[in-house]
Scaffold this motif. Structure first.
Motif, PDB file in Angstrom:
ATOM      1  N   ASN A 181      42.526  -7.099  49.359  1.00 35.05           N
ATOM      2  CA  ASN A 181      42.816  -5.994  50.129  1.00 35.05           C
ATOM      3  C   ASN A 181      41.807  -5.105  50.229  1.00 35.05           C
ATOM      4  OD1 ASN A 181      44.252  -3.759  50.981  1.00 35.05           O
ATOM      5  ND2 ASN A 181      45.919  -3.695  49.373  1.00 35.05           N
ATOM      6  N   ARG A 200      43.257   2.292  42.814  1.00 32.79           N
ATOM      7  CA  ARG A 200      43.888   0.778  42.918  1.00 32.79           C
ATOM      8  C   ARG A 200      43.984   0.525  44.380  1.00 32.79           C
ATOM      9  NH1 ARG A 200      48.980   1.260  44.885  1.00 32.79           N
ATOM     10  NH2 ARG A 200      50.342   3.209  44.168  1.00 32.79           N
ATOM     11  N   GLU A 201      44.518  -0.805  44.509  1.00 32.09           N
ATOM     12  CA  GLU A 201      44.557  -1.063  46.060  1.00 32.09           C
ATOM     13  C   GLU A 201      45.873  -0.512  46.632  1.00 32.09           C
ATOM     14  OE1 GLU A 201      44.988  -5.492  45.848  1.00 32.09           O
ATOM     15  OE2 GLU A 201      42.940  -5.645  45.325  1.00 32.09           O
ATOM     16  N   SER A 229      49.250  -0.100  48.779  1.00 34.30           N
ATOM     17  CA  SER A 229      50.610  -1.203  48.816  1.00 34.30           C
ATOM     18  C   SER A 229      51.331  -0.362  49.779  1.00 34.30           C
ATOM     19  CB  SER A 229      51.040  -1.553  47.541  1.00 34.30           C
ATOM     20  OG  SER A 229      51.764  -0.399  46.878  1.00 34.30           O
ATOM     21  N   ASP A 237      34.869   1.133  46.253  1.00 35.25           N
ATOM     22  CA  ASP A 237      35.928   0.043  46.114  1.00 35.25           C
ATOM     23  C   ASP A 237      36.219  -0.674  47.303  1.00 35.25           C
ATOM     24  OD1 ASP A 237      36.304   1.101  43.456  1.00 35.25           O
ATOM     25  OD2 ASP A 237      38.015   2.405  43.854  1.00 35.25           O
ATOM     26  N   SER A 238      36.134  -0.149  48.555  1.00 34.10           N
ATOM     27  CA  SER A 238      36.431  -1.024  49.803  1.00 34.10           C
ATOM     28  C   SER A 238      35.474  -1.776  50.125  1.00 34.10           C
ATOM     29  CB  SER A 238      36.722   0.050  50.890  1.00 34.10           C
ATOM     30  OG  SER A 238      38.195   0.449  51.033  1.00 34.10           O
ATOM     31  N   ALA A 283      35.569  -4.863  47.937  1.00 31.11           N
ATOM     32  CA  ALA A 283      36.553  -5.786  48.529  1.00 31.11           C
ATOM     33  C   ALA A 283      35.958  -6.782  49.788  1.00 31.11           C
ATOM     34  CB  ALA A 283      37.768  -5.179  48.726  1.00 31.11           C
ATOM     35  N   ASN A 306      41.870  -1.816  51.284  1.00 26.52           N
ATOM     36  CA  ASN A 306      42.507  -0.527  51.538  1.00 26.52           C
ATOM     37  C   ASN A 306      42.782  -0.041  49.884  1.00 26.52           C
ATOM     38  OD1 ASN A 306      43.015  -0.621  54.296  1.00 26.52           O
ATOM     39  ND2 ASN A 306      44.229  -2.373  53.839  1.00 26.52           N
ATOM     40  N   TYR A 307      42.244   1.268  49.852  1.00 17.59           N
ATOM     41  CA  TYR A 307      42.596   1.771  48.138  1.00 17.59           C
ATOM     42  C   TYR A 307      42.987   3.072  48.315  1.00 17.59           C
ATOM     43  CZ  TYR A 307      39.946  -2.029  46.279  1.00 17.59           C
ATOM     44  OH  TYR A 307      39.856  -3.229  45.840  1.00 17.59           O
TER      45      TYR A 307
END
Length: 191
Positions: free
Chosen positions: A51, A10-11, A13, A116-117, A120, A53-54
Motif C-alpha cells: 500500500n 500508518r498505511e 485503510s 513513507d509513500s 512503499a 497510501n498513508y
C-alpha cells in the motif's frame, strides 16, 4: 496553531475514508473527494500487496493524508509529459494528493507522508514519482514543499483543473470556473 504532538503514521485503510473526504474537501474545495473517487484513488496505490497510501493522526483526529498511484496503475494524460521524465513511464508512480490540516502545517507531516509513500513505491518497483502541484496555493507553498523534497519542474500546465470545475469541483479560489495552473514535477528515487 497546535503544540507539537506525537503524530502516528500508518498505511491508509477504508476506515479512514470518511475523515479523508472531510479534510480533503475542506482544504481543496467542495467536490474534490467523495465516496466513489476515494475508493478508486486508494485502490490505484495498491500493488503486489503493498500500500503506497498513508495517513497521519493526532490521537483519533486525521491531520494529514497522502494518496499515491502505483506504477502502471494510472493514466498518463494530456497533462503529463513523459518525454521529459528521464524514466520509463512503466516505472513512474503518481503523487495524487498530499493534504495536511492547516493547524498542523510546519511540523514535517507532509514530508513524512511523502517519505513513507516513496519507500512503499520503491518496494513496488517504482523509480520516480510525478505530481501536479497547485501553483496558486498560498505563497506557491505546494511547489516550494515539493521542490524541498527533491521535486524537479517538468512543465507548467495552465487551466489544469478547468474541466473538473465544470463537472462539480469548486476551486477554493475560482469557484466552478477554475483557471489555476499546475506545475508538473518529478522526484527521482535514489536507492
Amino acid at each position: 496553531m497546535v503544540t507539537k504532538k506525537e503524530i502516528i503514521y500508518r498505511e491508509m485503510s477504508a476506515e479512514d475514508f470518511e475523515q479523508i473526504i472531510a479534510l480533503g474537501n475542506h482544504v481543496h474545495g467542495d467536490g474534490y473527494l467523495n465516496q466513489q473517487n476515494i475508493k478508486q484513488w486508494f485502490e490505484k496505490g495498491l500493488k503486489n500487496n503493498i500500500n503506497a497510501n498513508y495517513v497521519a493522526y493526532d490521537g483519533n483526529k486525521l491531520v494529514g493524508f497522502r494518496i499515491t498511484y502505483s506504477p502502471e496503475q494510472w493514466d498518463i494524460d494530456q497533462w503529463s509529459t513523459p518525454s521529459k521524465w528521464q524514466v520509463e513511464p512503466a516505472l513512474v508512480s503518481y503523487f495524487k494528493c498530499n493534504t495536511v490540516d492547516e493547524n498542523y502545517r510546519g511540523y514535517g507531516i507532509g514530508s513524512q507522508l511523502l517519505k513513507d509513500s516513496i519507500n512503499a513505491l520503491k518496494t513496488q518497483g517504482a523509480k520516480s514519482g510525478v505530481s501536479h502541484l497547485w501553483m496558486q496555493s498560498p505563497g506557491n507553498s505546494a511547489v516550494k514543499y515539493f521542490t524541498k523534497c527533491g521535486g524537479e519542474l517538468v512543465q507548467e500546465h495552465p487551466d489544469k483543473w478547468h474541466e473538473d470545475s465544470k463537472n462539480g469541483y469548486r476551486c477554493i479560489l475560482c469557484g466552478f470556473d477554475c483557471h489555476c495552473s499546475a506545475a508538473e514535477m518529478i522526484i527521482y528515487f535514489n536507492d
